[in-house]
Design a protein around this motif. Structure first.
Motif, PDB file in Angstrom:
ATOM      1  N   SER A 103       0.821  -1.268  -0.136  1.00 19.33           N
ATOM      2  CA  SER A 103       0.043   0.127   0.103  1.00 19.33           C
ATOM      3  C   SER A 103       0.670   1.227  -0.109  1.00 19.33           C
ATOM      4  O   SER A 103       2.197   1.205   0.477  1.00 19.33           O
ATOM      5  CB  SER A 103      -1.002   0.022   1.335  1.00 19.33           C
ATOM      6  OG  SER A 103      -1.847  -0.960   1.180  1.00 19.33           O
ATOM      7  N   MET A 104       0.151   2.390  -0.523  1.00 18.91           N
ATOM      8  CA  MET A 104       0.817   3.522  -0.511  1.00 18.91           C
ATOM      9  C   MET A 104       0.057   4.693  -0.075  1.00 18.91           C
ATOM     10  O   MET A 104      -1.105   4.497  -0.619  1.00 18.91           O
ATOM     11  CB  MET A 104       1.765   4.012  -1.726  1.00 18.91           C
ATOM     12  CG  MET A 104       0.834   4.027  -2.960  1.00 18.91           C
ATOM     13  SD  MET A 104       1.754   4.381  -4.413  1.00 18.91           S
ATOM     14  CE  MET A 104       0.889   3.453  -5.739  1.00 18.91           C
ATOM     15  N   ALA A 105       0.123   5.783   0.412  1.00 20.11           N
ATOM     16  CA  ALA A 105      -0.807   6.902   0.673  1.00 20.11           C
ATOM     17  C   ALA A 105      -0.016   8.189   0.799  1.00 20.11           C
ATOM     18  O   ALA A 105       1.229   8.493   0.973  1.00 20.11           O
ATOM     19  CB  ALA A 105      -1.166   6.630   2.104  1.00 20.11           C
ATOM     20  N   GLY A 106      -0.580   9.221   0.436  1.00 20.13           N
ATOM     21  CA  GLY A 106       0.031  10.642   0.633  1.00 20.13           C
ATOM     22  C   GLY A 106      -1.250  11.651   0.646  1.00 20.13           C
ATOM     23  O   GLY A 106      -2.460  11.398   0.462  1.00 20.13           O
ATOM     24  N   ILE A 107      -0.722  12.762   0.858  1.00 21.62           N
ATOM     25  CA  ILE A 107      -1.677  13.901   0.938  1.00 21.62           C
ATOM     26  C   ILE A 107      -1.294  15.123   0.013  1.00 21.62           C
ATOM     27  O   ILE A 107       0.217  15.068   0.149  1.00 21.62           O
ATOM     28  CB  ILE A 107      -1.826  14.203   2.447  1.00 21.62           C
ATOM     29  CG1 ILE A 107      -3.048  15.230   2.769  1.00 21.62           C
ATOM     30  CG2 ILE A 107      -0.596  14.908   3.044  1.00 21.62           C
ATOM     31  CD1 ILE A 107      -3.656  15.013   4.164  1.00 21.62           C
ATOM     32  N   CYS A 108      -1.770  15.881  -0.362  1.00 22.77           N
ATOM     33  CA  CYS A 108      -1.615  16.837  -1.389  1.00 22.77           C
ATOM     34  C   CYS A 108      -2.524  17.828  -1.328  1.00 22.77           C
ATOM     35  O   CYS A 108      -3.726  17.800  -1.111  1.00 22.77           O
ATOM     36  CB  CYS A 108      -1.202  16.285  -2.898  1.00 22.77           C
ATOM     37  SG  CYS A 108      -2.708  15.785  -3.330  1.00 22.77           S
ATOM     38  N   ARG A 109      -1.897  19.210  -1.967  1.00 21.63           N
ATOM     39  CA  ARG A 109      -2.837  20.165  -2.252  1.00 21.63           C
ATOM     40  C   ARG A 109      -3.413  20.328  -3.636  1.00 21.63           C
ATOM     41  O   ARG A 109      -2.246  20.305  -4.463  1.00 21.63           O
ATOM     42  CB  ARG A 109      -2.239  21.547  -1.796  1.00 21.63           C
ATOM     43  CG  ARG A 109      -3.035  22.784  -1.869  1.00 21.63           C
ATOM     44  CD  ARG A 109      -2.581  23.914  -0.962  1.00 21.63           C
ATOM     45  NE  ARG A 109      -3.371  25.108  -1.053  1.00 21.63           N
ATOM     46  CZ  ARG A 109      -4.513  25.329  -0.784  1.00 21.63           C
ATOM     47  NH1 ARG A 109      -5.125  24.462   0.051  1.00 21.63           N
ATOM     48  NH2 ARG A 109      -5.141  26.456  -0.895  1.00 21.63           N
ATOM     49  N   LEU A 110      -4.292  20.476  -4.020  1.00 23.50           N
ATOM     50  CA  LEU A 110      -4.659  20.632  -5.412  1.00 23.50           C
ATOM     51  C   LEU A 110      -5.349  21.805  -5.671  1.00 23.50           C
ATOM     52  O   LEU A 110      -6.303  22.159  -4.984  1.00 23.50           O
ATOM     53  CB  LEU A 110      -5.563  19.276  -5.828  1.00 23.50           C
ATOM     54  CG  LEU A 110      -4.890  17.939  -5.784  1.00 23.50           C
ATOM     55  CD1 LEU A 110      -6.092  16.735  -6.045  1.00 23.50           C
ATOM     56  CD2 LEU A 110      -3.686  17.652  -6.536  1.00 23.50           C
ATOM     57  N   ALA A 111      -5.181  22.527  -6.700  1.00 26.84           N
ATOM     58  CA  ALA A 111      -6.027  23.536  -7.172  1.00 26.84           C
ATOM     59  C   ALA A 111      -7.136  22.935  -8.041  1.00 26.84           C
ATOM     60  O   ALA A 111      -6.994  21.945  -8.681  1.00 26.84           O
ATOM     61  CB  ALA A 111      -4.938  24.469  -7.958  1.00 26.84           C
ATOM     62  N   SER A 112      -8.088  23.759  -8.186  1.00 26.94           N
ATOM     63  CA  SER A 112      -9.308  23.315  -8.842  1.00 26.94           C
ATOM     64  C   SER A 112      -8.840  23.052 -10.383  1.00 26.94           C
ATOM     65  O   SER A 112      -8.226  23.827 -11.286  1.00 26.94           O
ATOM     66  CB  SER A 112     -10.508  24.489  -9.157  1.00 26.94           C
ATOM     67  OG  SER A 112     -11.357  23.938 -10.080  1.00 26.94           O
ATOM     68  N   GLY A 113      -9.120  21.796 -11.176  1.00 24.13           N
ATOM     69  CA  GLY A 113      -8.746  21.267 -12.351  1.00 24.13           C
ATOM     70  C   GLY A 113      -7.370  20.392 -12.347  1.00 24.13           C
ATOM     71  O   GLY A 113      -7.020  20.019 -13.285  1.00 24.13           O
ATOM     72  N   ASP A 114      -6.623  20.587 -11.228  1.00 21.46           N
ATOM     73  CA  ASP A 114      -5.672  19.453 -11.010  1.00 21.46           C
ATOM     74  C   ASP A 114      -5.970  18.027 -10.876  1.00 21.46           C
ATOM     75  O   ASP A 114      -7.072  17.860 -10.738  1.00 21.46           O
ATOM     76  CB  ASP A 114      -4.880  19.866  -9.818  1.00 21.46           C
ATOM     77  CG  ASP A 114      -3.748  21.119  -9.740  1.00 21.46           C
ATOM     78  OD1 ASP A 114      -3.521  21.365 -10.829  1.00 21.46           O
ATOM     79  OD2 ASP A 114      -3.397  21.426  -8.697  1.00 21.46           O
TER      80      ASP A 114
END
Length: 139
Positions: A103-114
């Motif tokens: 398994s892998m996991a991550g957290i990210c900040r996305l802009a609208s449309g990313d």
């Protein structure tokens, strides 16, 4: 109360998926739920409808050949630097050395449309009934 942006797909195939492929319906991805309809199973692409922080997870099975198997969750179809949200790598396969599901996991900040996608980088993996890929908006 607005619906939480989230999807989960699970695997339904034990066929090897070679490097260079995004996990899609063609490779056995079956939609469990798709709240807000922002995941496209035909392309394997999740498109963020709003700017915010998202959590992404994936579980995969090693392929059937004893080789280097790599996969990642990628932002905006990029496999470099901060665009790699989560990464998975194992040498071998279940027949030769006992490796199986990882398994892998991550957290990210996305802009609208990313976008996010689960991509096999090298070797091969399987996306069988014990595997899943999910993204959830967390704020």
């Amino acid at each position: 109360f607005p619906v939480t942006i989230a999807f989960r797909v699970y695997g339904s195939s034990s066929v090897d998926i070679a490097g260079g492929n995004t996990i899609t319906a063609t490779q056995g991805a079956t939609v469990d739920f798709n709240q807000g309809s922002h995941y496209d199973n035909a392309t394997g692409i999740f498109t963020a409808p709003i700017t915010g922080v998202y959590s992404a997870t994936a579980t995969l099975r090693t392929g059937s050949t004893a080789t280097l198997n790599q996969a990642s969750i990628q932002k905006n179809s990029s496999s470099s630097g901060a665009n790699v949200i989560a990464f998975w790598e194992v040498v071998g396969n279940t027949a030769s050395n006992g490796f199986g599901h990882m398994s892998m996991a991550g957290i990210c900040r996305l802009a609208s449309g990313d976008t996010l996608r689960l991509r096999v980088i090298s070797g091969n993996v399987q996306f069988d009934v014990n595997d899943s890929y999910a993204v959830t908006f967390v704020g």
